[in-house]
Design a protein around this motif. Structure first.
Motif, mmCIF file in Angstrom:
data_model
loop_
_atom_site.group_PDB
_atom_site.id
_atom_site.type_symbol
_atom_site.label_atom_id
_atom_site.label_comp_id
_atom_site.label_asym_id
_atom_site.label_seq_id
_atom_site.Cartn_x
_atom_site.Cartn_y
_atom_site.Cartn_z
ATOM 1 N N UNK A 196 0.830 -1.212 0.000
ATOM 2 C CA UNK A 196 0.000 0.000 0.000
ATOM 3 C C UNK A 196 0.865 1.262 0.000
ATOM 4 N N UNK A 197 2.004 1.178 0.684
ATOM 5 C CA UNK A 197 2.952 2.311 0.715
ATOM 6 C C UNK A 197 3.410 2.683 -0.692
ATOM 7 N N UNK A 198 3.676 1.665 -1.536
ATOM 8 C CA UNK A 198 4.116 1.926 -2.907
ATOM 9 C C UNK A 198 3.030 2.662 -3.680
ATOM 10 N N UNK A 199 1.813 2.152 -3.586
ATOM 11 C CA UNK A 199 0.706 2.739 -4.346
ATOM 12 C C UNK A 199 0.453 4.180 -3.907
ATOM 13 N N UNK A 200 0.464 4.422 -2.590
ATOM 14 C CA UNK A 200 0.230 5.776 -2.081
ATOM 15 C C UNK A 200 1.305 6.739 -2.566
ATOM 16 N N UNK A 201 2.570 6.311 -2.525
ATOM 17 C CA UNK A 201 3.661 7.172 -2.976
ATOM 18 C C UNK A 201 3.527 7.508 -4.453
ATOM 19 N N UNK A 202 3.251 6.485 -5.257
ATOM 20 C CA UNK A 202 3.179 6.709 -6.705
ATOM 21 C C UNK A 202 1.966 7.563 -7.067
ATOM 22 N N UNK A 203 0.815 7.290 -6.447
ATOM 23 C CA UNK A 203 -0.387 8.081 -6.736
ATOM 24 C C UNK A 203 -0.186 9.549 -6.375
ATOM 25 N N UNK A 230 4.601 -4.347 -12.608
ATOM 26 C CA UNK A 230 5.006 -2.983 -12.944
ATOM 27 C C UNK A 230 5.168 -2.128 -11.690
ATOM 28 N N UNK A 231 4.298 -2.334 -10.705
ATOM 29 C CA UNK A 231 4.416 -1.585 -9.459
ATOM 30 C C UNK A 231 5.692 -1.975 -8.711
ATOM 31 N N UNK A 232 5.961 -3.281 -8.656
ATOM 32 C CA UNK A 232 7.198 -3.792 -8.064
ATOM 33 C C UNK A 232 8.414 -3.150 -8.727
ATOM 34 N N UNK A 233 8.413 -3.087 -10.060
ATOM 35 C CA UNK A 233 9.525 -2.508 -10.790
ATOM 36 C C UNK A 233 9.581 -0.989 -10.610
ATOM 37 N N UNK A 234 8.421 -0.334 -10.581
ATOM 38 C CA UNK A 234 8.382 1.132 -10.537
ATOM 39 C C UNK A 234 9.071 1.688 -9.294
ATOM 40 N N UNK A 235 8.806 1.104 -8.127
ATOM 41 C CA UNK A 235 9.411 1.657 -6.913
ATOM 42 C C UNK A 235 10.933 1.479 -6.938
ATOM 43 N N UNK A 236 11.401 0.415 -7.554
ATOM 44 C CA UNK A 236 12.839 0.192 -7.650
ATOM 45 C C UNK A 236 13.473 1.110 -8.700
#
Length: 206
Positions: free
Chosen positions: A68-75, A100-106
């Motif tokens: 959820x932390x990843x999604x909140x940061x990206x949004x 894609x979300x896994x890759x995006x944060x990295x």
């Protein structure tokens, strides 16, 4: 640019996200990354490799693998990047969106640690290369895309309904201050004599 808080030629073992987030910004010259490809199957290291005994599942789910932390940061901070992730999710599957979300944060972390003159080479294959390019365009900027390098493999064969898959992809992006330098090495012994058999006052030619 900042002074690295890590030593050159250091080998880190573990999830690279934690290590990337601990590194100083703009401290890395070049990144070559070979992540999972989202092939939908399990992989095991060969017994004779340095990673003998290691294994991982190259399968992804939105419920099980996306934090959820990843999604909140990206949004909040990267809405265009979220659009690229969601387009993969809707055009392909929840699994592709999760990958894609896994890759995006990295990739965001990699972008942060790259120097203004730095570059990145991402190894993937046609399973997700087109979705990864959209993600990288959103992070690095489409103007900073330099090349898609096609790496031809051998040993594949055609199946009943398609040509054989015989290549991987390498996506090459660079920061705005990057300058491309091609390094040349001397010709192999006998190369000029064998292939450029004619000569005049201008030199050897074919």
């Amino acid at each position: 640019m900042t002074t690295p808080n890590w030593h050159n030629r250091t080998l880190f073992h573990g999830d690279n996200l934690a290590f990337l987030r601990a590194m100083n910004s703009e401290s890395v010259d070049l990144i070559a990354t070979d992540p999972p490809f989202n092939k939908g199957r399990d992989f095991h290291a060969t017994p004779d490799s340095l990673a003998a005994g290691a294994k991982f599942q190259d399968r992804w789910s939105w419920e099980g693998d996306v934090h959820e932390e990843w999604v909140d940061q990206i949004k909040d901070d990267y809405p265009r990047l979220m659009e690229a992730i969601e387009s993969a999710r809707y055009a392909h599957s929840d699994g592709m969106g999760a990958y894609m979300c896994f890759m995006a944060v990295r990739l965001l972390a990699m972008h942060r640690v790259l120097k203004p003159t730095g570059s990145i080479y991402l190894h993937c294959d046609p399973t997700a290369s087109h979705y990864l390019k959209a993600v990288m365009d959103a992070i690095f900027g489409w103007r900073n895309f330099r090349n898609e390098i096609v790496w031809r493999r051998t040993g594949s064969h055609n199946s009943a309904d398609r040509f054989g898959p015989i290549h991987d992809n390498i996506l090459f992006y660079a920061k705005p201050e990057y300058r491309h330098r091609v390094l040349f090495s001397p010709y192999l012994r006998g190369y000029v004599k064998e292939y450029f058999k004619k000569s005049d006052d201008r030199g050897h030619y074919q």
